[in-house]
Write a protein that holds these residues in place. Structure first.
Motif, PDB file in Angstrom:
ATOM      1  N   VAL A   1       0.850  -1.186   0.000  1.00  0.00           N
ATOM      2  CA  VAL A   1       0.000   0.000   0.000  1.00  0.00           C
ATOM      3  C   VAL A   1       0.886   1.236   0.000  1.00  0.00           C
ATOM      4  N   GLY A   2       0.495   2.247  -0.761  1.00  0.00           N
ATOM      5  CA  GLY A   2       1.201   3.521  -0.752  1.00  0.00           C
ATOM      6  C   GLY A   2       0.229   4.681  -0.688  1.00  0.00           C
ATOM      7  N   PHE A   3       0.639   5.742   0.001  1.00  0.00           N
ATOM      8  CA  PHE A   3      -0.111   6.992   0.009  1.00  0.00           C
ATOM      9  C   PHE A   3       0.684   8.032  -0.768  1.00  0.00           C
ATOM     10  N   VAL A   4       0.000   8.741  -1.666  1.00  0.00           N
ATOM     11  CA  VAL A   4       0.633   9.731  -2.531  1.00  0.00           C
ATOM     12  C   VAL A   4      -0.027  11.076  -2.276  1.00  0.00           C
ATOM     13  N   THR A   5       0.783  12.139  -2.182  1.00  0.00           N
ATOM     14  CA  THR A   5       0.270  13.490  -1.987  1.00  0.00           C
ATOM     15  C   THR A   5       0.807  14.396  -3.092  1.00  0.00           C
TER      16      THR A   5
ATOM     17  N   ALA B   1       4.437   9.398  -0.287  1.00  0.00           N
ATOM     18  CA  ALA B   1       4.667   9.835   1.089  1.00  0.00           C
ATOM     19  C   ALA B   1       4.886   8.681   2.057  1.00  0.00           C
ATOM     20  N   TYR B   2       4.305   7.515   1.752  1.00  0.00           N
ATOM     21  CA  TYR B   2       4.388   6.414   2.713  1.00  0.00           C
ATOM     22  C   TYR B   2       4.038   5.122   2.001  1.00  0.00           C
ATOM     23  N   THR B   3       4.777   4.062   2.299  1.00  0.00           N
ATOM     24  CA  THR B   3       4.448   2.732   1.775  1.00  0.00           C
ATOM     25  C   THR B   3       4.562   1.719   2.896  1.00  0.00           C
ATOM     26  N   ALA B   4       3.739   0.671   2.794  1.00  0.00           N
ATOM     27  CA  ALA B   4       3.777  -0.405   3.783  1.00  0.00           C
ATOM     28  C   ALA B   4       3.242  -1.671   3.143  1.00  0.00           C
ATOM     29  N   PRO B   5       3.830  -2.825   3.465  1.00  0.00           N
ATOM     30  CA  PRO B   5       3.331  -4.080   2.883  1.00  0.00           C
ATOM     31  C   PRO B   5       2.031  -4.512   3.549  1.00  0.00           C
ATOM     32  N   LEU B   6       1.178  -5.145   2.769  1.00  0.00           N
ATOM     33  CA  LEU B   6       0.014  -5.814   3.335  1.00  0.00           C
ATOM     34  C   LEU B   6       0.451  -7.150   3.920  1.00  0.00           C
TER      35      LEU B   6
ATOM     36  N   GLU C   1      -2.637   3.892  -3.352  1.00  0.00           N
ATOM     37  CA  GLU C   1      -2.288   2.920  -4.377  1.00  0.00           C
ATOM     38  C   GLU C   1      -2.041   1.561  -3.732  1.00  0.00           C
ATOM     39  N   VAL C   2      -2.364   0.507  -4.463  1.00  0.00           N
ATOM     40  CA  VAL C   2      -2.023  -0.862  -4.073  1.00  0.00           C
ATOM     41  C   VAL C   2      -1.246  -1.455  -5.245  1.00  0.00           C
ATOM     42  N   ARG C   3      -0.004  -1.853  -4.984  1.00  0.00           N
ATOM     43  CA  ARG C   3       0.866  -2.300  -6.079  1.00  0.00           C
ATOM     44  C   ARG C   3       1.429  -3.690  -5.821  1.00  0.00           C
ATOM     45  N   HIS C   4       1.660  -4.391  -6.936  1.00  0.00           N
ATOM     46  CA  HIS C   4       2.393  -5.647  -6.912  1.00  0.00           C
ATOM     47  C   HIS C   4       3.892  -5.355  -6.806  1.00  0.00           C
ATOM     48  N   PRO C   5       4.705  -6.366  -6.526  1.00  0.00           N
ATOM     49  CA  PRO C   5       6.152  -6.161  -6.527  1.00  0.00           C
ATOM     50  C   PRO C   5       6.644  -5.680  -7.888  1.00  0.00           C
ATOM     51  N   ALA C   6       7.729  -4.925  -7.879  1.00  0.00           N
ATOM     52  CA  ALA C   6       8.288  -4.365  -9.108  1.00  0.00           C
ATOM     53  C   ALA C   6       8.751  -5.468 -10.050  1.00  0.00           C
TER      54      ALA C   6
ATOM     55  N   GLY D   1       6.097  -1.196  -8.885  1.00  0.00           N
ATOM     56  CA  GLY D   1       5.400  -2.398  -9.312  1.00  0.00           C
ATOM     57  C   GLY D   1       4.086  -2.093 -10.016  1.00  0.00           C
ATOM     58  N   PRO D   2       3.580  -3.041 -10.802  1.00  0.00           N
ATOM     59  CA  PRO D   2       2.302  -2.852 -11.482  1.00  0.00           C
ATOM     60  C   PRO D   2       1.175  -2.578 -10.482  1.00  0.00           C
ATOM     61  N   MET D   3       0.205  -1.815 -10.928  1.00  0.00           N
ATOM     62  CA  MET D   3      -0.899  -1.426 -10.066  1.00  0.00           C
ATOM     63  C   MET D   3      -1.867  -2.589  -9.878  1.00  0.00           C
ATOM     64  N   ALA D   4      -2.355  -2.729  -8.653  1.00  0.00           N
ATOM     65  CA  ALA D   4      -3.459  -3.636  -8.352  1.00  0.00           C
ATOM     66  C   ALA D   4      -4.740  -2.864  -8.101  1.00  0.00           C
ATOM     67  N   ALA D   5      -4.607  -1.651  -7.539  1.00  0.00           N
ATOM     68  CA  ALA D   5      -5.759  -0.779  -7.313  1.00  0.00           C
ATOM     69  C   ALA D   5      -5.246   0.616  -7.015  1.00  0.00           C
ATOM     70  N   LEU D   6      -6.049   1.614  -7.314  1.00  0.00           N
ATOM     71  CA  LEU D   6      -5.723   2.991  -6.956  1.00  0.00           C
ATOM     72  C   LEU D   6      -7.009   3.764  -6.762  1.00  0.00           C
TER      73      LEU D   6
END
Length: 485
Positions: free
Chosen positions: A422-426, A431-436, A459-464, A471-476
């Motif tokens: 999960v990532g937060f973008v401003t 600004a911040y990322t953390a694994p689920l 954003e929710v991303r797969h590994p790069a 990484g590819p997007m899973a959801a945003l």
């Protein structure tokens, strides 16, 4: 191309030629490099014709590496003329077909059934690219004579389905069937949409409305089918989402013609949304050159997530920054599959809209307002909110109106995203990322203030998988805006 000798003799009724069976004429020619975008071949159609059939071919000479070869599209206009936006349009198949027919009661997909009236019709050739040697074309037109048939009134999908009241509805508004360059029938697309967990789809064939009447028996309480068009110009494509059934929007202009605003307004008059499609796709003519001033939303994710989408996402994020600085309108993001054929996946991605009900107007209102998030499949679900110190909270597209120094908490709850981050973008960037957790279900929180963030999106991303790219997007999600106006 004249069929004048097939016309009935003076004093004989218009149907006197019916016994003549059919006649074929052929015309060949050469288009030099630098020919106009559209070349019109006039066909003089006499009375008594019940069907027109057209076949064409063109040469494909070898060209040096890095040089465009020949590619030529085709369509037809009837006796009402070829004027931009005029009533004469009768069909377009681009480069997807080498032959087609039309008559009162039937037509090749991509073409519109209707009367075959006497007068000057035009075969429209669209030389997309021309080799240095030129493009040699060969067009045959066959007129078949006989009694006219009845043109049945088209059956169009209803504008509302049962739905669940105010809820999040999943849809895919960029799809192609056999009515343009797709390989699936409407029935196959409807079945795939249901299997993907979609609540709505939108027809979006290239430069034709022939599919609008092709969905009879395929909608239901569980699936709303909207009518639209993918307007495929030489300087970019735009999805017209949810236009009035049967409304054709022209595509024969470039950015330099300063005409797009006129046709964007025509989309809105027809009740549709203006959504630039795959703005940074690398296919010829796909790159968006018209600007975003006339857009209601923008397609930031098209099909499986690629670097093209990453570029579009960054460009869209810049529009959010400009909006928070008072320099641009708020432009929501959507995502669509652009599915054409196997193995393209209907609903990859899908736009999830908070709407008052499952209807054309309610969905459009939700998209226009930005109450939207995007997912790679219906397996993913999420909830995104931002709350303040004093209990105020806001959801996607809303504003959390709190003092600039107050601390706010962003929370994203996700399920169905194993292995993702999960990532937060401003407006300041990531600004911040953390694994689920490994199972892909969990809640991630992060705190900031309006002084440090004018908006937050998730954003929710797969590994790069590509060096140097996330990484590819899973959801945003679309953003939550912070601070008082």
């Amino acid at each position: 191309m004249s069929f004048a000798d097939a016309a009935p003799a003076a004093g004989h009724p218009a149907g006197a030629g019916r016994a003549r069976g059919e006649q074929t004429r052929r015309v060949t020619g050469r288009l030099p490099a630098g020919a106009p975008d559209f070349v019109y071949l006039p066909v003089e159609v006499p009375p008594g014709v019940r069907e027109i059939a057209v076949a064409y071919r063109y040469d494909r000479p070898a060209v040096p590496e890095g040089t465009s070869g020949n590619a030529c599209d085709i369509g037809i206009f009837d006796e009402r003329g070829t004027a931009l936006g005029g009533a004469g349009f009768r069909g377009w198949s681009g480069g997807a077909r080498t032959e087609f027919f039309l008559r009162a009661d039937d037509a090749t997909p991509g073409y519109l059934p209707g009367p075959v009236n006497a007068g000057t019709w035009h075969i429209a050739l669209g030389p997309y690219t021309i080799a240095p040697q030129g493009l040699v074309y060969d067009v045959s037109v066959t007129l078949r004579y006989g009694p006219r048939r009845h043109t049945p009134a088209p059956v169009h999908p209803p504008e509302r389905a049962r739905g669940r009241g105010r809820a999040w509805y999943r849809g895919d508004s960029h799809l192609h069937s056999v009515h343009s360059d797709g390989r699936r029938t409407p029935a196959e697309i409807a079945a795939l949409a249901r299997a993907a967990g979609l609540d709505f789809i939108n027809t979006s064939e290239h430069n034709t409305t022939s599919a609008h009447g092709a969905w009879a028996g395929l909608w239901g309480d569980d699936l709303l089918i909207l009518t639209g068009e993918e307007i495929t110009t030489r300087n970019g494509h735009v999805v017209a989402m949810g236009t009035d059934a049967g409304t054709f929007i022209d595509w024969r202009y470039r950015a330099r013609d300063n005409a797009f605003g006129k046709y964007a307004r025509a989309i809105r008059r027809a009740g549709g949304l203006v959504i630039p499609a795959h703005p940074h796709a690398t296919c010829l003519g796909c790159g968006w050159k018209f600007g975003l001033t006339e857009a209601d939303a923008v397609e930031v994710w098209n099909g499986p997530y690629t670097p093209d989408d990453e570029i579009t996402l960054a460009e869209w994020d810049n529009t959010l920054v400009a909006h928070t600085r008072g320099r641009a309108a708020w432009l929501p993001a959507v995502g669509h599959s652009d599915a054409h054929r196997d193995p393209d996946v209907v609903g990859l991605p899908q736009t999830v809209v908070l709407a008052d009900d499952l209807s054309r107007r309610a969905l459009q209102d939700g998209i226009r307002a930005g109450r939207v998030w995007i997912a790679e499949s219906s397996k993913i679900d999420l909830t995104f909110t931002v709350s303040g110190e004093r209990g105020a909270h806001a959801g996607i597209s809303e504003r959390l109106a709190v003092p600039r120094t107050d601390r706010v908490t962003a929370r994203l709850a996700v399920s169905g995203a194993p292995g993702c981050t999960v990532g937060f973008v401003t407006d300041q960037g990531s600004a911040y990322t953390a694994p689920l957790p490994p199972a892909g279900t969990g809640t991630v929180s992060w705190q900031t203030t309006p002084d440090h963030a004018a908006y937050i999106r998730a954003e929710v991303r797969h590994p790069a998988t590509v060096p140097g790219l996330p990484g590819p997007m899973a959801a945003l999600t679309n953003p939550v805006f912070l601070g008082r106006d």
